[in-house]
Design a protein around this motif. Structure first.
Motif, short mmCIF file in Angstrom:
data_model
loop_
_atom_site.label_atom_id
_atom_site.label_comp_id
_atom_site.label_asym_id
_atom_site.label_seq_id
_atom_site.Cartn_x
_atom_site.Cartn_y
_atom_site.Cartn_z
N VAL A 120 0.85 -1.20 0.00
CA VAL A 120 0.00 0.00 0.00
C VAL A 120 0.89 1.25 0.00
N SER A 121 1.95 1.23 0.80
CA SER A 121 2.80 2.44 0.80
C SER A 121 3.57 2.54 -0.52
N GLN A 122 3.93 1.41 -1.10
CA GLN A 122 4.57 1.46 -2.44
C GLN A 122 3.63 2.14 -3.44
N ALA A 123 2.37 1.71 -3.41
CA ALA A 123 1.39 2.26 -4.36
C ALA A 123 1.23 3.77 -4.12
N HIS A 124 1.15 4.16 -2.87
CA HIS A 124 0.98 5.60 -2.59
C HIS A 124 2.22 6.40 -2.96
N GLY A 125 3.39 5.78 -2.84
CA GLY A 125 4.62 6.46 -3.25
C GLY A 125 4.57 6.79 -4.74
N VAL A 126 4.17 5.81 -5.55
CA VAL A 126 4.10 6.04 -7.01
C VAL A 126 2.99 7.05 -7.34
N LEU A 127 1.88 6.92 -6.62
CA LEU A 127 0.77 7.87 -6.86
C LEU A 127 1.23 9.31 -6.63
N ALA A 128 2.01 9.51 -5.57
CA ALA A 128 2.50 10.86 -5.25
C ALA A 128 3.42 11.37 -6.37
N ARG A 129 4.28 10.47 -6.89
CA ARG A 129 5.18 10.88 -7.99
C ARG A 129 4.38 11.20 -9.25
N MET A 130 3.38 10.36 -9.51
CA MET A 130 2.51 10.61 -10.67
C MET A 130 1.84 11.98 -10.52
N ALA A 131 1.35 12.24 -9.30
CA ALA A 131 0.61 13.49 -9.08
C ALA A 131 1.52 14.69 -9.32
N SER A 132 2.77 14.65 -8.82
CA SER A 132 3.57 15.86 -9.01
C SER A 132 3.98 16.01 -10.48
N PHE A 133 4.21 14.89 -11.16
CA PHE A 133 4.52 15.00 -12.60
C PHE A 133 3.31 15.57 -13.36
N CYS A 134 2.14 15.03 -13.06
CA CYS A 134 0.93 15.49 -13.79
C CYS A 134 0.68 16.97 -13.52
N GLU A 135 0.86 17.39 -12.27
CA GLU A 135 0.67 18.82 -11.96
C GLU A 135 1.62 19.67 -12.78
N ALA A 136 2.87 19.20 -12.87
CA ALA A 136 3.88 19.99 -13.61
C ALA A 136 3.51 20.10 -15.09
N VAL A 137 3.07 18.99 -15.67
CA VAL A 137 2.71 19.03 -17.10
C VAL A 137 1.46 19.89 -17.29
N ARG A 138 0.48 19.70 -16.42
CA ARG A 138 -0.79 20.42 -16.57
C ARG A 138 -0.63 21.92 -16.37
N SER A 139 0.28 22.29 -15.44
CA SER A 139 0.43 23.72 -15.16
C SER A 139 1.35 24.40 -16.17
N GLY A 140 2.08 23.58 -16.93
CA GLY A 140 3.02 24.18 -17.89
C GLY A 140 4.41 24.35 -17.29
N ALA A 141 4.59 23.88 -16.04
CA ALA A 141 5.92 23.96 -15.44
C ALA A 141 6.86 22.96 -16.13
N TRP A 142 6.28 21.84 -16.58
CA TRP A 142 7.07 20.84 -17.32
C TRP A 142 7.06 21.24 -18.80
N LEU A 143 8.24 21.47 -19.35
CA LEU A 143 8.30 21.89 -20.74
C LEU A 143 8.96 20.82 -21.59
N GLY A 144 8.64 20.81 -22.85
CA GLY A 144 9.29 19.90 -23.78
C GLY A 144 10.75 20.31 -24.00
N TYR A 145 11.45 19.52 -24.78
CA TYR A 145 12.89 19.70 -24.98
C TYR A 145 13.24 21.08 -25.53
N SER A 146 12.37 21.60 -26.38
CA SER A 146 12.69 22.91 -26.95
C SER A 146 11.99 24.04 -26.20
N GLY A 147 11.60 23.76 -24.95
CA GLY A 147 11.06 24.82 -24.11
C GLY A 147 9.59 25.13 -24.35
N ARG A 148 8.93 24.28 -25.14
CA ARG A 148 7.51 24.52 -25.42
C ARG A 148 6.64 23.71 -24.45
#
Ligand code: F6P
Length: 537
Positions: A120-148
Motif C-alpha cells: 500500500v505504501s509502495q502504491a501511494h509512493g508512485v501515486l505521489a510521484r505521478m501526481a507531481s509530474f501530472c501537476e507539472a505538465v498540466r500547469s506548464g511547469a514541465w516543458l518539452g525539450y525545446s522549451g515549449r
C-alpha cells in the motif's frame, strides 16, 4: 466439452445438483407472473451501495434460486476467495503470485505486506510521484525539450495498458480541466499511429509508454516509431527523456529505451494488466482529469472493494452479479452477455469489460489444470444505448436465442441539452421493460418477453461512480472464477498466436514461406500477401 475425463467437481456438488433440480421445477418461469405474484419484488430484488443501485428483479430467479446460488457460492469457497484476494494470497496459481489491484486504491493508512514490503505504501509512493509530474505538465511547469509547453499526450499501450485509461478518459471527459489532449494508440497499424501523429507537433507532444512487461510487440514497435518521429524533428537523443515517460513493471527495459528513471512510473507483477487502471497505467487519465479527480476514482473503487470484502453474500453486489451470470451460463445454456451503458461517455465500457471478463474467465481448465466439464465465461459484448437499439436490439427482442443484458444509466448528464437525458433514460427503461414483458401482436410484431436484465442506476457519471463500476465488474470476475474453479488472472491462451506471428513475420521479412511450414490455407494467404504487399516494405 473437452474429454470424458473432464473435471466434474462443480457439477457433482450437492449445491449444483440442487440448483439443477430447482431449474427443472421452475420450468418456464415467467417474469410477468413473478411481478404479479409479488408486488414488492422490485423493492426486494434491489441493492444499493454508495452511488449505485442494482435492480436485479428482472431476472429469471425466485428467492429460492437466489438462496441456492448463494449456497453454491459458499460451497465453492467464494468467502475464502474474497479473503484471499484482500490478504494478498497467491490466487494467481499458475503464475504463483497475488492479484492485489485492491491494494492500489487502499487508503494510505492501511498496510499489506507482500514478500516483506508494504504494497500500500509502495502504491501511494508512485501515486505521489505521478501526481507531481501530472501537476507539472498540466500547469506548464514541465516543458518539452525545446522549451515549449506540452499540449498533446499519446498513450502507447495495448490490452490492459490501453482499454482502461482509454475508457476512463472518455468516461470522465467532463472532468478534463486542461487543454491537454490525450490520444491513444494501441494497434500495430501504420494508419492509426501515422494518422494520430500527423496532426501533432513533436515539440509539444508527450508519449506515455504503457506496458507492464515492456516487451509487447505492438507497444514497442509503436514506441520506437514514435521515438523516430520525435528525433526526426528534435534531432537530439536527449529529447527522448523529455518527451517519453513509462508506466511499467519492467523499469530496466524502460530505461534501456531511453526513458529517464525518474519518469518511469512503476507498477508491480501483482497487478494484472486488465486490473491495472488504478496503477500508473492510469497516468494518461491523471494527466487529463488531474490528481484530485483521479483520487476520487480510487476512492470509488475502494468503496466497492470494502463492500465486496464485508457485505454478506446475499447483499453483495459483485457476488450477486457474478452468481446471476453463472446461473444463466450453467442452467440456461447462455453463451453471451450484453452490456448497454446509456451514456455516450461510457461507450468504451463494453470493450473494457470484454478484456476484463473474457481474458479472465475464458478458460477451459481448472486451477489445477484439469479440463472442465462445465461452461465458463460467456462472450461479452455491447454498445452504448440508444445506438445499440438501432443496431442489434432487434435480435435481443425477437431473436431465437436470448441474451441477458446489463443496462447502466444516470439520472443526470453533465451537459443540459433540451430534454435529451429524459429521452435517453426513457429508452433505457423501455428496453428492459420490453425485454422482460414483451408484446403480443401479429407473429412478426410479437416480442416474447421473459428476457432477463440487470439495471444499474447512479445519479451522475463522476470519477467516484466510475471507480465503483469498474471495481464492481472486477469483483464479479473473481466471484465467477471461484464458482467455475478457474484462474482469472492468467492468459496463456494469447501466447500461441504471439509466437506464430513472430515466426510468420520472419518469413515475411525473408520474402517467402519456409519449406514444410503451415497448412495449405495459411501458406496460400501469406503468399498472396507477399505478392500484393507494398514492395517498399
Ligand atoms: O496479450 C495479452 C496481454 O498480455 C494482456 O493481458 C495485457 O493487458 C496486454 O497484453 C498488454 O501487456 P503489457 O502491458 O505487458 O504491454
Amino acid at each position: 466439452m473437452d474429454s470424458a475425463k473432464a473435471s466434474d467437481e462443480l457439477t457433482a456438488l450437492p449445491e449444483w445438483r440442487a440448483l439443477a433440480q430447482h431449474r427443472d421445477r421452475l420450468g418456464d418461469l415467467e417474469l410477468a407472473r413473478l411481478f404479479e405474484d409479488d408486488t414488492r419484488r422490485a423493492e426486494r430484488l434491489a441493492l444499493e451501495h454508495d452511488d449505485l443501485l442494482l435492480d436485479y428483479s428482472k431476472n429469471l430467479v425466485t428467492e429460492e434460486t437466489l438462496g441456492l446460488l448463494v449456497a453454491l457460492a459458499r460451497a465453492r469457497g467464494v468467502p475464502a476467495r474474497i479473503a484471499d484476494l484482500f490478504a494478498g494470497e497467491h490466487i494467481n496459481a499458475s503464475e504463483d503470485r497475488p492479484a492485489l489491484h485492491v491494494a492500489l486504491r487502499a487508503p494510505a493508512e492501511r498496510t499489506l505486506e507482500v514478500a516483506g514490503s508494504d504494497v500500500v505504501s509502495q502504491a501511494h509512493g508512485v501515486l505521489a510521484r505521478m501526481a507531481s509530474f501530472c501537476e507539472a505538465v498540466r500547469s506548464g511547469a514541465w516543458l518539452g525539450y525545446s522549451g515549449r509547453r506540452i499540449r498533446h499526450v499519446v498513450n502507447i499501450g495495448i490490452g490492459g495498458s490501453d482499454l482502461g485509461p482509454r475508457m476512463a478518459c472518455r468516461a470522465l471527459a467532463a472532468y478534463t480541466d486542461t487543454d491537454l489532449q490525450v490520444h491513444f494508440v494501441a494497434n500495430i497499424d501504420a494508419d492509426d499511429l501515422g494518422g494520430k501523429l500527423a496532426g501533432l507537433d513533436p515539440a509539444e507532444t508527450l508519449f506515455v509508454v504503457c506496458s507492464k512487461t515492456f516487451t509487447t510487440e505492438e507497444t514497442l514497435a509503436n514506441a520506437h516509431a514514435a521515438r523516430a518521429w520525435l528525433l526526426g524533428s528534435l534531432a537530439d537523443e536527449g529529447a527522448v527523456a523529455r518527451h517519453f515517460v513509462a508506466a511499467s513493471a519492467n523499469l530496466e527495459a524502460a530505461g534501456r529505451f531511453g526513458i529517464d528513471p525518474a519518469l518511469c512510473f512503476e507498477f508491480w507483477d501483482w497487478v494484472g494488466g486488465r486490473f491495472s487502471l488504478a496503477s500508473s497505467v492510469g497516468l494518461s487519465l491523471m494527466l487529463s482529469i488531474g490528481p484530485e479527480r483521479f483520487r476520487e476514482m480510487l476512492a470509488g473503487m475502494h468503496s466497492m472493494d470494502e463492500h465486496f470484502r464485508v457485505a454478506p453474500l446475499e447483499a453483495n453486489m459483485p457476488v450477486l452479479l457474478g452468481l446471476l451470470g453463472a446461473w444463466y451460463v450453467g442452467f440456461y445454456g447462455v453463451s453471451s452477455e450484453c452490456v448497454a451503458p446509456y451514456s455516450e461517455a461510457l461507450a468504451d465500457f463494453p470493450a473494457f469489460l470484454q478484456q476484463l471478463e473474457m481474458e479472465s474467465n475464458g478458460k477451459r481448465v481448472s486451477e489445477t489444470g484439469e479440463p472442465l466439464a462445465h461452461q465458463t465465461g460467456p462472450v461479452v459484448w455491447g454498445q452504448s444505448g440508444t445506438r445499440g437499439q438501432h443496431a442489434f436490439f432487434q435480435m435481443l427482442h425477437q431473436g431465437t436465442r436470448w441474451v441477458p443484458c446489463d443496462f447502466i444509466g444516470f439520472a443526470r448528464g453533465h451537459a443540459r441539452v433540451a430534454d435529451h437525458q429524459d429521452r435517453l433514460m426513457a429508452n433505457l427503461f423501455a428496453q428492459s421493460e420490453a425485454l422482460a414483458f414483451g408484446h403480443t401482436g401479429s407473429p412478426e410484431q410479437s416480442c416474447p418477453g421473459n428476457r432477463p436484465s440487470n439495471t444499474l442506476l447512479a445519479p451522475l457519471l463522476t470519477p467516484r461512480t466510475l471507480g465503483q463500476l469498474v471495481a464492481l465488474y472486477e469483483h464479479k470476475v473473481v466471484v465467477q472464477a471461484a464458482v467455475w474453479g478457474i484462474n482469472a488472472f492468467d492468459q496463456w491462451g494469447v501466447e500461441l498466436g504471439k509466437q506464430l506471428a513472430g515466426r510468420i513475420r520472419q518469413e515475411i521479412e525473408a520474402g517467402g514461406v519456409s519449406e514444410g511450414q503451415h497448412d495449405g490455407s495459411t501458406r496460400a494467404l501469406i503468399e498472396r500477401y507477399l505478392a500484393q504487399r507494398d514492395p517498399g516494405d
